[in-house]
Design a protein around this motif. Structure first.
Motif, PDB file in Angstrom:
ATOM      1  N   LYS A 126      40.671   9.117   9.210  1.00 37.51           N
ATOM      2  CA  LYS A 126      39.761  10.456  10.611  1.00 37.51           C
ATOM      3  C   LYS A 126      40.006   8.688  11.282  1.00 37.51           C
ATOM      4  N   THR A 150      33.797  19.427   9.687  1.00 39.43           N
ATOM      5  CA  THR A 150      33.602  19.785   7.641  1.00 39.43           C
ATOM      6  C   THR A 150      33.101  18.711   7.898  1.00 39.43           C
ATOM      7  N   ASN A 152      34.234  14.698   7.222  1.00 43.16           N
ATOM      8  CA  ASN A 152      34.739  13.459   7.542  1.00 43.16           C
ATOM      9  C   ASN A 152      34.902  13.103   8.887  1.00 43.16           C
ATOM     10  N   THR A 153      35.416  13.919   9.606  1.00 44.64           N
ATOM     11  CA  THR A 153      35.135  13.173  11.741  1.00 44.64           C
ATOM     12  C   THR A 153      34.158  13.149  12.032  1.00 44.64           C
ATOM     13  N   GLY A 253      44.264  21.460   7.923  1.00 43.52           N
ATOM     14  CA  GLY A 253      43.278  22.335   8.767  1.00 43.52           C
ATOM     15  C   GLY A 253      43.251  22.448   9.459  1.00 43.52           C
ATOM     16  N   ASN A 254      42.696  21.396  10.454  1.00 47.27           N
ATOM     17  CA  ASN A 254      43.106  21.466  12.125  1.00 47.27           C
ATOM     18  C   ASN A 254      43.740  22.022  12.684  1.00 47.27           C
ATOM     19  N   LEU A 255      45.059  20.614  11.853  1.00 47.22           N
ATOM     20  CA  LEU A 255      46.220  20.811  11.699  1.00 47.22           C
ATOM     21  C   LEU A 255      46.492  19.355  12.978  1.00 47.22           C
ATOM     22  N   THR A 408      43.893  11.865   1.854  1.00 47.28           N
ATOM     23  CA  THR A 408      43.102  12.430   3.308  1.00 47.28           C
ATOM     24  C   THR A 408      41.771  11.116   3.064  1.00 47.28           C
TER      25      THR A 408
HETATM   26  N1  F0G Z   1      42.131  15.870   4.653  1.00 45.24           N
HETATM   27  C1  F0G Z   1      40.835  16.085   4.997  1.00 45.24           C
HETATM   28  C2  F0G Z   1      40.121  15.242   3.817  1.00 45.24           C
HETATM   29  C3  F0G Z   1      39.895  16.320   5.601  1.00 45.24           C
HETATM   30  O1  F0G Z   1      39.420  15.758   6.330  1.00 45.24           O
HETATM   31  C4  F0G Z   1      40.646  17.028   7.061  1.00 45.24           C
HETATM   32  C5  F0G Z   1      40.030  17.203   8.039  1.00 45.24           C
HETATM   33  C6  F0G Z   1      42.122  17.219   6.311  1.00 45.24           C
HETATM   34  C7  F0G Z   1      42.831  16.648   5.359  1.00 45.24           C
HETATM   35  C8  F0G Z   1      42.991  18.187   7.619  1.00 45.24           C
HETATM   36  O2  F0G Z   1      43.192  17.730   8.541  1.00 45.24           O
HETATM   37  O3  F0G Z   1      42.119  18.506   9.760  1.00 45.24           O
HETATM   38  O4  F0G Z   1      44.295  17.213  10.885  1.00 45.24           O
HETATM   39  O5  F0G Z   1      44.367  19.607   9.477  1.00 45.24           O
HETATM   40  N2  F0G Z   1      38.718  17.036   8.434  1.00 45.24           N
HETATM   41  C9  F0G Z   1      38.053  17.744   9.453  1.00 45.24           C
HETATM   42  C10 F0G Z   1      36.847  17.340   9.642  1.00 45.24           C
HETATM   43  C11 F0G Z   1      38.356  18.933  10.021  1.00 45.24           C
HETATM   44  O6  F0G Z   1      36.227  18.127  10.454  1.00 45.24           O
HETATM   45  O7  F0G Z   1      36.641  16.179   9.496  1.00 45.24           O
HETATM   46  P1  F0G Z   1      43.501  17.808   9.771  1.00 45.24           P
END
Ligand code: F0G
Length: 448
Positions: A126, A150, A152-153, A253-255, A408
């Motif tokens: 992020k 969720t 990390n953001t 996730g949120n893509l 990620t």
């Molecule tokens: N991996 C991790 C560790 C994440 O924290 C997230 C998304 C994703 C993958 C998915 O990525 O949304 O770009 O498809 N986390 C968000 C959050 C939604 O609120 O931290 P994405």
């Protein structure tokens, strides 16, 4: 020319296509409600002739923008003047070749690479996006920001917010966030609001709260975030000696990531900086498989921007009718109404992408393998390795293709999942602690 002349915001709906100044704060098209993109007038930007020219910046790392793994590539996300650019040292991440993990995924030695985005300052990818979005926030003089998350953001936003002197509020679903992430949001000084609901509920609420109170929104709905996340792909190319891999594998996730990666490759190709666009595999968890269902079962496609809205509306109506809430051990991707869905469909189109879903047990085993043989990752990240195994078994990815999996988040984001996996012998690779009496001979007998 001011730098903002080089960039503008544009609605992705081809029947609207409205354009807006990059100094405006918008999160959806005010005319039609669709997602916005950042577009560039490339003829007004001095882009290097070859990607390898960016390597020169390694020699001037005492310049904060050259040190940043995001701003090192600043000509490719040139939407604000240097004085606004925010950095806390993001993007110092490693591309590791791993033969042990390759073996687990049935790949030949030398072909699998792991991109460790968990090595960012807040422990997840992020930070790439926040460096860019906070630069825009500073440019528009924002004072207070918010996000739904969720986990990390929220951790990343809270860290950048206090570094930039902004107030921050995070919305998280009660009981839906890993402890490492929650601890960061609180420690970095964000106001943390736990909503009795899931991520999708939080995402809905935060958009209304931001609109009503004029807060700056830092979810990946914010198109500037995605500009920062493009640099993950530039660093993978850099790590491969300025060559593109055959495949990128990323959790969905949120893509936001998958959307950003597709845009990155499209632009590089347009600029003549790469000759070939890699394919992308996006991996959902089985318990949160909206993208998989829509793409593979309902045959939803980008269709030149004229996405069949009815398929999406009917699918979401079905979720509501069943009172569905997503569930997976990979809480980061526990999302059923991804806001960047349409941009992701575009990225699938650009990269000839595929989507797969993987059950929690496979995610946990893959995570243990990345822990045992690599630097470790959080559950959502390990979905990439589990997904790669499926794509290998199906023969969609060849054993000798060059694959980069985007890990990620950091392993310490979600210690409970890891401890329970090992302690409770939940999987094939559990490595539980052994109880020992406080006695030297007995202890020595136990050492293998
Ligand atoms: N991996 C991790 C560790 C994440 O924290 C997230 C998304 C994703 C993958 C998915 O990525 O949304 O770009 O498809 N986390 C968000 C959050 C939604 O609120 O931290 P994405």
């Amino acid at each position: 020319m001011s730098v903002t002349d080089a960039a503008y915001q544009k609605c992705i709906n081809p029947d609207c296509g409205a354009e807006f100044d990059s100094a405006q704060t918008l999160f959806r098209c005010p005319k039609c409600g669709e997602l916005l993109d950042i577009q560039y007038n490339w003829d007004k930007i001095e882009v290097p002739k070859k990607l390898s020219e960016f390597a020169q910046r390694w020699g001037s790392r005492n310049n904060r923008l050259d040190f940043s793994g995001v701003w090192r590539f600043r000509e490719l996300l040139n939407f604000c003047e240097d004085k606004y650019k925010v950095t806390i040292g993001e993007g110092q991440t490693i591309l590791q070749q791993s033969d042990a993990v390759a073996r687990y995924a049935d790949m030949q030695p030398g072909r699998l690479y792991l991109q460790y985005e968990g090595l960012n300052p807040s422990g997840s990818f992020k930070d790439n996006g926040m460096a860019a979005a906070f630069s825009h926030a500073i440019m528009v003089d924002a004072k207070s920001c918010a996000c739904a998350s969720t986990g990390n953001t929220s951790a990343s936003m809270a860290l950048y917010a206090h570094s930039c002197g902004l107030k921050s509020t995070v919305f998280i679903g009660s009981g839906r966030i890993a402890f490492g992430k929650l601890s960061q949001a609180m420690d970095y000084g964000a106001q943390t609001i736990q909503i009795r609901g899931d991520f999708d509920d939080c995402m809905r609420q935060v958009q209304d709260v931001c609109a009503k109170l004029g807060l700056y929104l830092l979810n990946s709905l914010n198109p500037f975030r995605l500009e920062g996340q493009k640099t993950i792909m530039y660093r993978i190319i850099e790590g491969l000696g300025w060559e593109v891999p055959d495949w990128i594998v990323v959790p969905g996730g949120n893509l936001g990531n998958s959307s950003a990666f597709g845009k990155a490759f499209y632009e590089l190709n347009q600029l003549g900086l790469i000759e070939r666009i890699p394919r992308m595999a996006i991996i959902n968890a089985t318990g949160a498989s909206t993208l998989f269902d829509l793409v593979n079962d309902k045959k939803l496609t980008w269709n030149n921007g004229r996405v069949n809205r009815k398929i999406i509306d009917d699918y979401y109506a079905g979720l509501t009718a069943r009172n569905f809430s997503p569930h997976t051990c990979a809480s980061a991707i526990e999302i059923s109404r991804p806001v960047n869905l349409k941009k992701c469909l575009r990225a699938i189109d650009v990269t000839k992408g595929v989507v797969r879903k993987v059950p929690d047990e496979e995610i946990l085993d893959a995570k243990a393998i990345v822990g045992k043989y690599g630097l470790g990752c959080e559950p959502a990240s390990a979905a990439t390795i589990a997904g790669l195994r499926h794509l290998r078994a199906e023969g969609i990815i060849g054993t000798d293709e060059k694959v980069a999996c985007v890990l990620t988040g950091h392993p310490l984001k979600d210690p409970n999942i890891t401890v329970n996996y090992h302690k409770d012998r939940q999987g094939q690779f559990s490595n539980p602690p052994i109880e020992a009496p406080n006695d030297l001979d007995e202890i020595i007998k136990l050492i293998k």
